[in-house]
Structure formats: C-alpha cells, structure tokens
Design an enzyme around this catalytic site. Sequence first.
Site, PDB file in Angstrom:
ATOM      1  N   HIS A 166       0.734  -0.955  -0.260  1.00 12.12           N
ATOM      2  CA  HIS A 166       0.045   0.149  -0.078  1.00 12.12           C
ATOM      3  C   HIS A 166       1.189   1.369  -0.612  1.00 12.12           C
ATOM      4  O   HIS A 166       2.375   1.085   0.505  1.00 12.12           O
ATOM      5  CB  HIS A 166      -1.288  -0.026   1.398  1.00 12.12           C
ATOM      6  CG  HIS A 166      -2.185  -1.170   0.997  1.00 12.12           C
ATOM      7  ND1 HIS A 166      -2.335  -1.998   2.201  1.00 12.12           N
ATOM      8  CD2 HIS A 166      -2.730  -0.849   0.826  1.00 12.12           C
ATOM      9  CE1 HIS A 166      -3.462  -2.527   2.125  1.00 12.12           C
ATOM     10  NE2 HIS A 166      -3.266  -2.242   0.868  1.00 12.12           N
ATOM     11  N   CYS A 253      -1.697   0.396   9.931  1.00  8.60           N
ATOM     12  CA  CYS A 253      -2.678  -0.917   9.286  1.00  8.60           C
ATOM     13  C   CYS A 253      -4.170  -1.468  10.129  1.00  8.60           C
ATOM     14  O   CYS A 253      -5.165  -1.814  10.173  1.00  8.60           O
ATOM     15  CB  CYS A 253      -2.519  -1.837   8.626  1.00  8.60           C
ATOM     16  SG  CYS A 253      -0.827  -1.841   7.518  1.00  8.60           S
TER      17      CYS A 253
HETATM   18  C1  CIR Z   1      -3.415  -8.319   3.596  1.00  6.15           C
HETATM   19  O1  CIR Z   1      -2.821  -8.265   2.087  1.00  6.15           O
HETATM   20  O2  CIR Z   1      -4.753  -7.344   2.707  1.00  6.15           O
HETATM   21  C2  CIR Z   1      -3.245  -8.247   4.986  1.00  6.15           C
HETATM   22  N1  CIR Z   1      -2.673  -9.466   4.981  1.00  6.15           N
HETATM   23  C3  CIR Z   1      -2.330  -6.740   5.239  1.00  6.15           C
HETATM   24  C4  CIR Z   1      -3.091  -5.525   4.762  1.00  6.15           C
HETATM   25  C5  CIR Z   1      -2.102  -4.277   5.547  1.00  6.15           C
HETATM   26  N2  CIR Z   1      -2.969  -2.693   5.293  1.00  6.15           N
HETATM   27  C6  CIR Z   1      -1.967  -1.881   5.684  1.00  6.15           C
HETATM   28  O3  CIR Z   1      -1.512  -2.173   5.332  1.00  6.15           O
HETATM   29  N3  CIR Z   1      -3.617  -1.217   5.317  1.00  6.15           N
END
Ligand code: CIR
Length: 258
Positions: A166, A253
């Site tokens: 992201h 996150c």
């Molecule tokens: C994903 O791949 O969607 C989750 N394992 C990690 C999300 C991380 N979120 C973020 O950086 N906002």
Amino acid sequence: MSQFTQAIVRLPGSNYADGLTRVDLGVPSMARVMAQHERYCSVLRDCGLELTVLQADPRYPDGTFVEDTAVLLPDAAMITRPGADSRQGEVIAIDGALRTHYSSFERIEAPGTLDGGDICEADRHVFIGLSHRTNEEGAAQLAHWLREHGYTSSTVDIRGMDSILHLKSGIAWLGDHRLLVIEELADHPAFAGIEQVVVEPDEMYAANAIRVNDHVLVAKGYPKLQAQLEALGYDCVALDMSEYAKMDGGLSCLSLRF
Ligand code: CIR
C-alpha cells in the site's frame, strides 16, 4: 495535525495466519500476535485514545487490519470496497461500529476498489495510492468525496513497485509539513515542496509509522529511523511488529483513528 480521541481496532482471530501475504517471513506465532496487539492497544490508550475493540470474525483472517475498511475525516466516513475479494465483507462490522460516531456515510461503489492503507491524509491534502488494491475508479470516487468535504488530493501510482503493498507502506505524514518516505518514492512529484525524512533502504519497513497526537509510533528494531525522528524532536514509541510484518501489515493498518 488533528488530535485523535478515538480508535477502532479488531482482535486478530485464531486463523490470522490464513490471511493474505506477499512476503516470506515465516508463520506468525499466535501468542506473539496477541501480545503485540495488546501492546499496540495499550500504547494507543496511553496516547489518549478511547478504543472500540471489535471481536475477530473467522470469515476474515485479515480483519485485524481495520485501516483498509474506511477513510475517516473529522465529520464524514467513507466505507471502502477493499481490493482483495476475501476482504470485502470486513466492512460490515466497521460500518456498524462507526455508526455511533458518524452520521455522514458514503461508500466506494463497484467497480471501484480502495484500501484505506493507500490513503495518506496530509492536513487538508490527501495522497491516494493507485495500487493492486486501489483502482482508478475507487481513487476517483474518493477524490470526489474529498473535494466535497474541502480536501484536495493527488494520486501516487505504486502499481509498478514490488516493495510495498500500500502507499502507506512507503510513506507516513508526520504533521509539521513533513513526510516520512522511502527512497523509491522520495522524488515523486506529488511530494515536491514537502520536507522529507527519507528512510534508509534497509529500514524500509519502518516507513509505516504513525503520528498519534504527541507521539510517533514506530516499529521496533529500526534504530536509524528512530534516531532521525528523535533528532527532529519527535517522541517515539517503538512497538514490536514482527508478527504483523509477516502478514504484510504494519502499525497504521491495525487501527482506524479519528
Ligand atoms: C492484506 O494483504 O490485505 C493483509 N494481509 C495486510 C493488510 C495491511 N494493511 C495495510 O497496510 N493498511
């Protein structure tokens, strides 16, 4: 920089390790996942935030990464449409939890997709990452909503970058007209004219820091970045994020702050 008073978090479930990840850092230890989450919550409380703690839902192993499910302005909430199919249902519980705090709701509509991790608020301007999760349609819907609420925005295309999932895996707004940024993004025209704190390549993961009121939360184990921030006068709190890094997640996150 706005002062936060609230945060929403969601406990990791016992199937947390079944979530999505692009990295190969090993299988998370559930004992450490829970301990790191508990410490994260306690640090947010120490920063003055009141927490809404949602229970895990076994249908959504990535559900603890709540940031991806909403974009919050002081008086309006945008419920996202996460780019990974397996995560789209996560928004229902978040929508419910936000109803007690917000009366103005919009949502990203298909074919738009957008993950909150791609959205970086920088005072009245918002950087929107175009990624493998956030598409142009989702970004356009968000930009339109932001404009209605008096914010400008610009897009940063990270689709060609393998190093970050992201946009906020690679940048963090520190307030004070200052951006924490990985080298690969430092020359991006969207960031021209902003004071930059460039993260050393071997400490890239630490770019996902969060400013929470008077503190900057940083991942533990990145001494060069912590020293850079402390030299600028920031009060850093270091948190062990090893088990979240394994699932491609970081500090931002794990909460929705408002
Ligand atoms: C994903 O791949 O969607 C989750 N394992 C990690 C999300 C991380 N979120 C973020 O950086 N906002």
